[in-house]
Write an enzyme that holds these catalytic residues in place. Structure first.
Site, short mmCIF file in Angstrom:
data_model
loop_
_atom_site.label_atom_id
_atom_site.label_comp_id
_atom_site.label_asym_id
_atom_site.label_seq_id
_atom_site.Cartn_x
_atom_site.Cartn_y
_atom_site.Cartn_z
N ASP A 95 -9.73 -11.69 4.32
CA ASP A 95 -9.99 -13.10 4.68
C ASP A 95 -11.14 -13.10 5.67
OD1 ASP A 95 -7.29 -12.13 6.32
OD2 ASP A 95 -8.79 -13.06 7.59
N GLU A 102 0.84 -1.20 0.00
CA GLU A 102 0.00 0.00 0.00
C GLU A 102 0.87 1.24 0.00
OE1 GLU A 102 -3.96 -1.05 2.60
OE2 GLU A 102 -2.26 -0.12 3.57
N1 ADE Z 1 -5.33 -8.86 9.15
C1 ADE Z 1 -5.83 -9.45 8.06
N2 ADE Z 1 -6.47 -10.58 8.36
C2 ADE Z 1 -6.35 -10.73 9.70
C3 ADE Z 1 -6.76 -11.71 10.61
N3 ADE Z 1 -7.43 -12.79 10.18
N4 ADE Z 1 -6.47 -11.55 11.92
C4 ADE Z 1 -5.79 -10.48 12.35
N5 ADE Z 1 -5.35 -9.51 11.53
C5 ADE Z 1 -5.63 -9.63 10.21
#
Ligand code: ADE
Length: 260
Positions: A228, A29
């Site tokens: 995610d 980024e």
């Molecule tokens: N940043 C991106 N995905 C994450 C996750 N699953 N847990 C903590 N920080 C994150």
């Protein structure tokens, strides 16, 4: 023309732009944003590179936060104490909770440290001596970011999103959880959701940024792209999403934000 309005006009013309910091959790980024920084200069402090210059209409400082609450707090403290920053935007990715799907953008309303627990001395999640568990963002800055996110998403063709099963990414506003843990199991995500039914995202820095900005009385906002679902495939989705989508998405949003 009256004297008063004449001087007012002159004064407006000479108003100094307040300096904004854009703090990225990810190098991808930051690199994207750096390409738009004119008159860039680099200052090193505490092992970090602070890039100053002009970004669109703004006097800006760009920096990588590093990962976790302490790293983010150190970065933001330096920005506020040494770089004359008057507004802070934090960007990065997060695991989605509740309705937030991969590809969505979450702009925080409030932030909470889900791993803070000084009970029985203080209520669980409350930051000792603040009387607060949820730290509110600056409403104006966050609203402007939300508008920029909506307009950037509308104009962005993210062909890779289809690979993640995303048709139409949405911009959401709400509670973001932070903790020094990458959440990568369905039971852990479910436990967080159970404890905080309103939570939209989990990440590792935002609430620390919120606490430092609260201490300094500086307006801030936090923007996260959902990479995610904080479940068992979180680490796989995380890597792919950052490479394919997140960096371009954030750069588009912040370009829209800094253009005005
Ligand atoms: N940043 C991106 N995905 C994450 C996750 N699953 N847990 C903590 N920080 C994150």
């Amino acid at each position: 023309m009256s004297g008063a309005s004449g001087t007012g006009g002159l004064r407006r013309h000479h108003v100094k732009m307040s300096r904004i910091a854009i703090v990225s959790a990810m190098a991808q980024e930051l690199h994207g944003l750096q390409q738009g920084l004119s008159g860039a200069r680099c200052v090193q402090r505490a092992g970090r590179e602070f890039w100053t210059g002009r970004l669109g209409a703004h006097d800006a400082v760009l920096v990588l936060s590093r990962i976790g609450k302490v790293a983010a707090a150190t970065t933001v403290t330096l920005l506020l104490a040494e770089f004359g920053v008057e507004r802070v935007l934090f960007t990065g990715v997060a695991g989605g909770l509740g309705p937030a799907r991969v590809g969505d953008i979450v702009v925080a309303d409030t932030l909470l440290q889900h791993d803070m627990d000084a009970s029985p001395l203080f209520p669980r999640y409350e930051v000792p001596l603040y009387g607060l568990s949820q730290f509110p963002v600056d409403a104006g800055l966050s609203a402007a970011l939300q508008v920029a996110a909506a307009s950037a998403l509308a104009g962005l063709h993210l062909e890779h999103l289809a690979d993640f099963g995303i048709a139409e990414p949405r911009v959401r506003r709400g509670l973001i959880l932070s903790g020094d843990r990458f959440v990568a199991s369905a039971p852990e995500a479910a436990a967080l959701q159970h404890a905080f039914p309103a939570a939209l995202a989990v990440e590792m820095e935002g609430a620390a940024v919120a606490q430092v900005c609260h201490d300094f009385g500086v307006p801030f906002a936090v923007l996260r792209s959902i990479s995610d679902r904080a479940d068992d495939s979180a680490h796989v989705d995380f890597e792919r999403f950052i490479a394919d989508v997140a960096s371009r998405c954030t750069v588009a949003i912040l370009s829209a934000f800094t253009a005005t």
